[in-house]
Enzyme design. Structure first.
Site, short mmCIF file in Angstrom:
data_model
loop_
_atom_site.label_atom_id
_atom_site.label_comp_id
_atom_site.label_asym_id
_atom_site.label_seq_id
_atom_site.Cartn_x
_atom_site.Cartn_y
_atom_site.Cartn_z
CD GLU A 299 -3.06 -1.05 2.19
OE1 GLU A 299 -2.82 -0.46 3.24
OE2 GLU A 299 -4.15 -1.60 1.95
CD GLU B 277 -3.78 -6.09 2.50
OE1 GLU B 277 -4.62 -5.41 3.10
OE2 GLU B 277 -2.55 -5.88 2.56
C1 BGP Z 1 -4.38 -2.87 4.93
C2 BGP Z 1 -3.06 -3.43 5.34
C3 BGP Z 1 -3.10 -4.66 6.17
C4 BGP Z 1 -4.37 -4.92 6.92
C5 BGP Z 1 -5.63 -4.43 6.27
C6 BGP Z 1 -6.84 -4.42 7.16
O1 BGP Z 1 -4.26 -1.49 5.01
O2 BGP Z 1 -2.21 -3.67 4.24
O3 BGP Z 1 -1.92 -4.71 6.88
O4 BGP Z 1 -4.26 -4.80 8.26
O5 BGP Z 1 -5.48 -3.15 5.72
O6 BGP Z 1 -6.84 -3.30 8.01
P1 BGP Z 1 -7.10 -3.40 9.54
O7 BGP Z 1 -6.11 -4.37 10.07
O8 BGP Z 1 -6.91 -2.03 10.09
O9 BGP Z 1 -8.50 -3.88 9.70
#
Ligand code: BGP
Length: 475
Positions: free
Chosen positions: A181, A375
């Site tokens: 990201e 993701e």
């Molecule tokens: C993205 C990241 C992850 C992950 C995901 C979910 O931004 O790449 O590392 O954590 O989001 O977010 P969160 O964990 O805040 O629910």
């Protein structure tokens, strides 16, 4: 004869980040990274963006220090992924396991050995590792000594780290990503780039210079990967999600376009190899002066990524009309107007499966490069009952997103694979909570680090297994 929509060899699997599941935070010579000083609780938000201190504080609880202890349990966890039929497992290497301070000369053998063992375990089940080189975890020493990614020095340290891991894992890893990201640096600068910003500084100047340094480093990683592992592919990674205009008013439409450009700026450089024309005016109007050398320009143009990967959780919505700003919600660090046509998760993240199809089409139209959804998923407050979780809501969420993913493929998008976020429950990056669970596998651990760490299969475990076995025919 009926032909499956999803191509053979499609890489189904799950995605994690070292700092959100490994634990073992000082084990075998590991150094501290930015993520190790992110506390749980109310202070976390401030630390993600601009921490007041870079030291550990006895009064805080740090969820990354133990996390779900994958460091010691990876064999059990990878066996469960294999049972679901994973073809691919996206994970990140913790830079600080390899170079504890980030600028060390000699790599830490124990850290290198750990990932050797993890990759061997994956390959034992024919699971392709997909490796993120930096997932939010800049070595803390580099923030203290050099100010994190604002310094060009980090380009050289990163290049060195890349050379070491490409040489070491060249026979085991054929899928790579440079920065997770990469556009997050604009929203959460500390977690995105290990940078802190002083009161008297122009935040945009610091963020874009740091982003430039990462873009050059990313291109150098592409170069080294192509040289050292010619049969590998290496991509970029964007926190994606298209922006809708709140109304058909042209001001809203243009603002949505600008918001999308804010993210696409990064991939425009990584895919095309030069700064897009729209940055000129933006930089001038915001007093941003980037130090771009002639050599940087050559590095960027000569080392383009092979594919574009992205995370997709929700679409966004924007308005030029200030009076609707009271309806703002924050999803994955992006501010957005609440979209009345969508439902929202328990954490107030918009649920928009069609947005995934739109995003896929938008990115593919822009670049015509293969895409990879690395993701996607639903963070929810699961309840363990009778050793399982009845997570029909997660199955529904994923079913709807995968159905739209298939529509995207029918639209002509070339898609390499789909790795859902957090196939096993892990620490939430944004909130630091364990109770924001994404997994097919439940982990007995609460927000304060209490629990047996025992793993349990949720209902979605068998569901995803069938999806993979049918190559997405049965959702
Ligand atoms: C993205 C990241 C992850 C992950 C995901 C979910 O931004 O790449 O590392 O954590 O989001 O977010 P969160 O964990 O805040 O629910």
């Amino acid at each position: 004869m009926h032909k499956n929509i999803i191509p053979d060899g499609f890489l189904w699997g799950g995605a994690v980040a070292s700092n959100q599941l490994e634990g073992g935070y000082l084990e075998d010579g590991k150094g501290l990274s930015s993520v190790d000083i992110l506390p749980a609780g109310d202070h976390r938000k401030q630390y993600l963006g601009n921490p007041p201190s870079l030291e550990l504080n006895d009064e805080f609880f740090y969820p990354s220090h133990q996390s779900i202890d994958f460091y010691h349990r990876y064999k059990e966890d990878i066996a469960l992924f294999a049972e679901m039929g994973f073809k691919c497992f996206r994970l990140s290497i913790a830079w600080v396991r390899i170079f504890p301070s980030g600028d060390d000369i000699i790599p830490n053998e124990a850290g290198l050995k750990f990932y050797d063992d993890v990759f061997d375990e994956c390959l034992k089940y024919s699971i392709e590792p997909l490796v993120t080189i930096q997932h939010f975890d800049t070595p803390l020493e580099l923030s203290k000594k050099y100010g994190g990614w604002r310094s060009r020095m980090l380009i050289g340290f990163f290049e060195n780290y890349c050379n070491v891991i490409f040489n070491r894992y060249k026979d085991k890893v054929k899928y790579w990503l440079t920065f997770n990201e990469i556009n997050m640096i604009l929203h959460e600068p500390f977690i995105g780039g290990g940078i802190t910003i002083g009161k008297d500084e122009n935040p945009l100047q610091i963020k874009y210079q740091s982003a430039h340094n990462q873009l050059v480093a990313s291109a150098l990683a592409v170069k080294a990967c192509h040289q050292i592992i010619p049969d590998a592919i290496i991509g970029c990674m964007l926190a994606a999600g298209n922006t809708y205009p709140h109304t058909a008013h042209p001001n809203d439409i243009f603002m949505a376009l600008e918001k999308d450009r804010e993210s696409y700026f990064f991939t425009d450089v990584q895919v095309r190899g030069y700064y897009p024309s729209y940055t000129k005016r933006f930089f001038e109007e915001n007093d941003i002066k980037i130090n771009i050398t002639k050599e940087d320009e050559l590095i960027l143009i000569n080392n383009l990524v092979d594919y574009v990967s992205f995370s997709y959780y929700s679409s966004r919505c924007i308005s030029a009309n200030k009076s609707v700003f009271d309806k703002l919600v924050t999803t994955n660090a992006f501010e957005s107007i609440r979209n009345e046509y969508l439902e929202y998760s328990e954490w107030d993240w918009a649920i928009d499966p069609i947005g995934l199809r739109i995003t896929m089409n938008q990115i593919y139209d822009r670049y015509q490069k293969p895409l990879f959804i690395v993701e996607n998923g639903l963070g929810a407050n699961d309840i363990l009952e009778n050793d399982t979780v009845n997570d029909d809501y997660r199955i529904k969420y994923m079913k709807e997103h995968l159905a739209q993913m298939k529509e995207g493929i029918k639209d002509g998008v070339e898609l390499l694979g789909y790795t859902s976020w957090g196939p096993i429950d892990l620490v939430s990056a944004g909130s630091g909570q364990m109770t924001k669970r994404y997994g097919f596998i439940y982990v007995d651990l609460d927000n304060n680090g209490n629990g047996s760490l025992k793993r349990y299969k949720k209902k979605s475990f068998d569901w995803y297994k069938e999806v993979i076995a049918s190559n997405g025919e049965i959702l």
